[in-house]
Design a protein around this motif. Structure first.
Motif, PDB file in Angstrom:
ATOM      1  N   GLY A 184       0.849  -1.198   0.037  1.00 43.54           N
ATOM      2  CA  GLY A 184      -0.192   0.022  -0.004  1.00 43.54           C
ATOM      3  C   GLY A 184       0.749   1.288   0.023  1.00 43.54           C
ATOM      4  O   GLY A 184       0.377   2.201  -0.630  1.00 43.54           O
ATOM      5  N   ASP A 185       1.639   1.088   0.834  1.00 44.62           N
ATOM      6  CA  ASP A 185       2.752   2.468   0.865  1.00 44.62           C
ATOM      7  C   ASP A 185       3.520   2.734  -0.446  1.00 44.62           C
ATOM      8  O   ASP A 185       3.737   3.902  -0.992  1.00 44.62           O
ATOM      9  CB  ASP A 185       3.771   2.300   1.886  1.00 44.62           C
ATOM     10  N   PHE A 186       3.826   1.567  -1.154  1.00 43.60           N
ATOM     11  CA  PHE A 186       4.416   1.664  -2.420  1.00 43.60           C
ATOM     12  C   PHE A 186       3.527   2.433  -3.338  1.00 43.60           C
ATOM     13  O   PHE A 186       3.964   3.097  -4.300  1.00 43.60           O
ATOM     14  CB  PHE A 186       4.975   0.191  -2.823  1.00 43.60           C
ATOM     15  N   ARG A 187       2.582   1.902  -3.210  1.00 47.55           N
ATOM     16  CA  ARG A 187       1.216   2.444  -4.326  1.00 47.55           C
ATOM     17  C   ARG A 187       1.190   3.838  -4.298  1.00 47.55           C
ATOM     18  O   ARG A 187       0.961   4.474  -5.082  1.00 47.55           O
ATOM     19  CB  ARG A 187      -0.137   1.705  -4.090  1.00 47.55           C
ATOM     20  N   ILE A 188       0.869   4.145  -2.929  1.00 48.00           N
ATOM     21  CA  ILE A 188       0.671   5.636  -2.527  1.00 48.00           C
ATOM     22  C   ILE A 188       2.145   6.527  -2.830  1.00 48.00           C
ATOM     23  O   ILE A 188       2.064   7.657  -3.815  1.00 48.00           O
ATOM     24  CB  ILE A 188       0.477   5.948  -1.088  1.00 48.00           C
ATOM     25  N   PHE A 189       3.137   5.882  -2.766  1.00 48.23           N
ATOM     26  CA  PHE A 189       4.461   6.519  -3.256  1.00 48.23           C
ATOM     27  C   PHE A 189       4.531   6.855  -4.682  1.00 48.23           C
ATOM     28  O   PHE A 189       4.798   7.843  -5.301  1.00 48.23           O
ATOM     29  CB  PHE A 189       5.677   5.803  -2.733  1.00 48.23           C
ATOM     30  N   TRP A 190       4.164   5.764  -5.376  1.00 53.77           N
ATOM     31  CA  TRP A 190       4.092   5.894  -6.835  1.00 53.77           C
ATOM     32  C   TRP A 190       3.096   6.907  -7.432  1.00 53.77           C
ATOM     33  O   TRP A 190       3.423   7.401  -8.178  1.00 53.77           O
ATOM     34  CB  TRP A 190       3.876   4.253  -7.591  1.00 53.77           C
ATOM     35  N   ILE A 191       2.116   6.668  -6.804  1.00 56.30           N
ATOM     36  CA  ILE A 191       0.827   7.466  -7.228  1.00 56.30           C
ATOM     37  C   ILE A 191       1.334   9.073  -7.222  1.00 56.30           C
ATOM     38  O   ILE A 191       1.209   9.784  -7.984  1.00 56.30           O
ATOM     39  CB  ILE A 191      -0.389   7.415  -6.423  1.00 56.30           C
ATOM     40  N   LYS A 192       1.939   9.522  -5.886  1.00 55.34           N
ATOM     41  CA  LYS A 192       2.327  10.836  -5.673  1.00 55.34           C
ATOM     42  C   LYS A 192       3.579  11.247  -6.417  1.00 55.34           C
ATOM     43  O   LYS A 192       3.564  12.400  -6.692  1.00 55.34           O
ATOM     44  CB  LYS A 192       2.497  10.954  -4.112  1.00 55.34           C
ATOM     45  N   ASN A 193       4.241  10.331  -6.910  1.00 58.39           N
ATOM     46  CA  ASN A 193       5.591  10.724  -7.366  1.00 58.39           C
ATOM     47  C   ASN A 193       5.862   9.922  -9.188  1.00 58.39           C
ATOM     48  O   ASN A 193       7.084  10.053  -9.579  1.00 58.39           O
ATOM     49  CB  ASN A 193       6.745  10.410  -6.630  1.00 58.39           C
ATOM     50  N   ALA A 194       4.726   9.805  -9.447  1.00 59.30           N
ATOM     51  CA  ALA A 194       4.967   9.196 -10.923  1.00 59.30           C
ATOM     52  C   ALA A 194       5.577   9.908 -11.959  1.00 59.30           C
ATOM     53  O   ALA A 194       6.533   9.342 -12.520  1.00 59.30           O
ATOM     54  CB  ALA A 194       3.668   8.793 -11.412  1.00 59.30           C
ATOM     55  N   VAL A 195       5.472  11.087 -12.099  1.00 55.46           N
ATOM     56  CA  VAL A 195       5.990  12.044 -12.908  1.00 55.46           C
ATOM     57  C   VAL A 195       7.405  12.167 -12.756  1.00 55.46           C
ATOM     58  O   VAL A 195       8.262  12.178 -13.641  1.00 55.46           O
ATOM     59  CB  VAL A 195       5.373  13.416 -13.216  1.00 55.46           C
ATOM     60  N   PRO A 196       7.753  12.610 -11.395  1.00 58.34           N
ATOM     61  CA  PRO A 196       9.270  12.526 -11.217  1.00 58.34           C
ATOM     62  C   PRO A 196      10.014  11.326 -11.416  1.00 58.34           C
ATOM     63  O   PRO A 196      11.107  11.407 -11.956  1.00 58.34           O
ATOM     64  CB  PRO A 196       9.382  12.918  -9.619  1.00 58.34           C
TER      65      PRO A 196
END
Lengths: 334, 319
Positions: B9-21
């Motif tokens: 879950g943490d990884f998914r949130i991290f990915w969602i928040k930082n996908a463009v960078p």
């Protein structure tokens, strides 16, 4: 469901990256895709030419850029043409990128005269062979340009003026009233054409009916302007002059819709196919030649000479002159 | 002691928040291997110099979008500012020219702000009108001609650089720091977020929403003028049509960065990512010898991909 969405997203991104790589390979032909490809890296040592075109999407740009590509291919060069979007800072940046990437020669099509000095200065500082194309650079740096391939815009205007006088000699009128549609305000081409035309018609009794009307080389804007001019001046008009073939096309649509075809003469400049068609049908009195294909070819020819260390003229003038219905086969049409 | 773990879950949130960078980093790393020139200092300094001019206005546009507004006229303010700066630079020198042009930008922005906040005109209509009027003014003042300046001080400033980095990125960094600071750490910044998030709720909570609507246009006018000054100083010329793609660019980088067009969230730090993303993509396409027509197509596809990604991931995040 979520997995499917993720897969779709990944697919789109992979496609995008593949597309970029694919484009690169397509443009480079058999060139290796890794590393900055200076001429030493490319097969057979083919030299690479970079062109920044300020008017990449303009109707005049398409045949010109096609000619650059054809001539480059014929002479064994690799060519990359990018859109400078008439943005001097962007063009400067594009050239810096190209120089960093090891291109061997450069072609510069400026957007306007005033912004050319810093770019001319930069291009000279690179030590690479380069040519300026189409737009005459600013007077302050004109001597610093190694080779400029451009039409004499004022001479094109003079030719338009001569045709106007000739038209009224053949079709005498007491009023000699002209509706005049110009290109873009401030563009050197528009200003120089008007300057040359005014030089010639001065004292001839020709009367320009309207204040400057700028259609910005856009046929639809030219159509609107012509509709307004017909509404305002109608039967007073003896001759319509448009500064290029695209604007002629727009103006002619308005003239046709208002059923004014044949009631006055029309003159324009350019070698568009519509111009050829209307010359042959007799709806257009004459046009003035400015061949983008010749201009594009000349730029690569001159660059080729410079690369080989041969002497080139400082200003290679793209030929101009009047075109009548009888002459159409002597010219290229686009 | 809490154990440091990263579950799915943490990884998914991290990915969602930082996908463009993350995508930007992956793309940049790939480019380093694909084309050696990409990582050369000459090229990096070129990318930095290129995006900084429009980036200044993008920061202000992001603030306006967070506040639920939008300004079409910034492109005309930019063009007008290049003209005014060059004219006044020749007549009075660099510093007076700078001050006059900045003042002009503030006044034009304040006029937009007045129309939107006080007269309650929709920003789209108000700024469409001022966009046309300001461009027309620039044409009238210059007789539609491009204006050159040969001021020697300005020439020296335009040539000044530290390791290839000109003065423009330095100004850009200062602007970015100011914007990030006030948006994140001041009451003023919170007022902008609140106004853009829910206008009525903010108004009923006692927030002076009209002031915030007004001030974001003033900031935009000032930043567009500053961008115009930077552009004029780079090329020593001014003309009404310069910067005609500025508004579109600013909105694009703001959206790519992840600021919602609906207002109330996002930030200038995100827009920096958008600016970098666009800068790197454009530069990479040129380095990859991609022709002009294909560049336009690829740029469009990239934009759609990023926005689509953002839309889907945000939806999932909310769910």
């Amino acid at each position: 469901m979520r997995t499917k969405k993720t897969l779709v997203l990944l697919l789109v991104l992979i496609l995008t990256v593949s597309l970029i790589s694919g484009c690169a390979n397509q443009q480079k032909g058999d060139a290796p895709s890794a590393g900055s490809a200076s001429s030493e890296d490319t097969p057979g040592g083919a030299k690479r030419i970079f062109m920044s075109s300020a008017y990449y999407t303009a109707p005049y740009g398409a045949p010109l850029q096609e000619a650059v590509q054809d001539k480059a291919k014929e002479l064994g060069y690799e060519i990359t043409i990018v859109d400078g979007e008439a943005n001097a800072d962007k063009q400067l940046s594009q050239f810096k990128t190209a120089v960093a990437d090891g291109y061997d020669a450069l072609i510069y099509w400026p957007g306007d005269q005033a912004s050319t000095p810093p770019i001319v200065e930069y291009l000279n500082s690179t030590g690479l062979p380069w040519v300026a194309l189409n737009t005459v650079v600013d007077d302050s740096v004109i001597d610093k340009v190694p080779c400029m391939i451009a039409s004499d815009e004022v001479e094109i205007g003079r030719n338009v003026g001569r045709l106007m006088i000739e038209y009224f000699e053949k079709n005498p009128s007491d009023t000699k009233n002209v509706a005049y549609i110009e290109g873009s305000p401030g563009s050197s081409y528009t200003e120089n054409l008007t300057k040359g035309m005014n030089e010639v018609i001065k004292g001839s009794g020709i009367n320009i009916l309207n204040e400057p009307q700028y259609a910005e080389y856009d046929p639809s804007k030219a159509m609107t302007i012509m509709e307004d001019l017909l509404t305002k001046f109608g039967d007073q008009i003896d001759l319509v002059v448009a500064q290029d073939g695209g604007m002629f096309q727009g103006a002619f649509s308005a003239i046709e819709a208002a059923e004014y075809v044949g009631k006055f003469g029309i003159i324009c400049q350019g070698q568009d196919l519509i111009v050829k068609e209307k010359l042959l049908s007799g709806d257009l009195y004459a046009s003035v030649a400015q061949d983008p294909y010749t201009e594009g070819s000349l730029s690569v020819e001159m660059l080729d000479k410079m690369i080989k260390g041969e002497e080139v003229e400082h200003w290679v003038v793209n030929p101009t002159g009047p075109i009548y219905a009888d002459d159409v086969d002597n010219y290229s049409w686009f | 002691m809490k154990k440091l773990t990263l579950d799915k879950g943490d990884f998914r949130i991290f990915w969602i928040k930082n996908a463009v960078p993350i995508l930007l980093i992956i793309f940049a790393i790939s480019m380093v291997f694909v084309n050696r020139t990409f990582s050369s200092w000459d090229n990096i300094s070129n990318i930095i110099n290129e995006f900084a001019i429009y980036g200044i206005t993008a920061c202000a546009m992001t603030t306006a979008i967070i506040c639920g507004e939008f300004d079409l006229s910034c492109a005309s303010v930019f063009g007008w500012s290049t003209v005014l700066f060059c004219l006044t630079c020749t007549a009075f020198g660099v510093l007076p020219a700078f001050l006059i042009t900045m003042l002009s930008g503030v006044v034009l922005g304040a006029f937009n702000g007045f129309l939107v906040a006080k007269v309650r005109m929709p920003a789209f209509i108000a700024t469409l009108g001022t966009m046309t009027a300001i461009k027309g003014l620039a044409y009238v003042v210059t007789d539609a001609q491009p204006i050159k300046t040969e001021n020697e001080t300005l020439y020296a400033i335009s040539k000044f650089n530290i390791g290839g980095i000109t003065i423009v990125p330095l100004v850009f960094i200062v602007v970015v720091v100011i914007f990030i600071w006030f948006l994140k750490f001041t009451k003023f910044g919170r007022g902008i977020y609140a106004t853009g998030g829910n206008y009525e709720v903010a108004r009923l909570s006692g927030i002076n929403v009209k002031f915030y609507k007004f001030i974001v246009f003033v900031l935009l006018g000032a930043c567009a003028a500053l961008s115009g000054i930077m552009y004029g100083s780079r090329i020593m010329a001014g003309w009404a049509p310069y910067g005609s793609d500025l508004a579109l660019y600013c909105v694009t980088v703001t959206v790519i960065g992840g600021t919602s067009l609906m207002g109330g969230n996002g930030g200038v730090h995100r827009t920096i990512i958008g600016i970098l993303f666009m800068g790197v993509i454009f530069n990479a396409l040129t380095l990859l010898s991609v022709g002009g027509s294909m560049q336009k197509f690829v740029r469009g596809i990239v934009l759609i991909s990023v926005i689509m990604f953002d839309a889907i991931t945000s939806k999932r995040h909310k769910a």
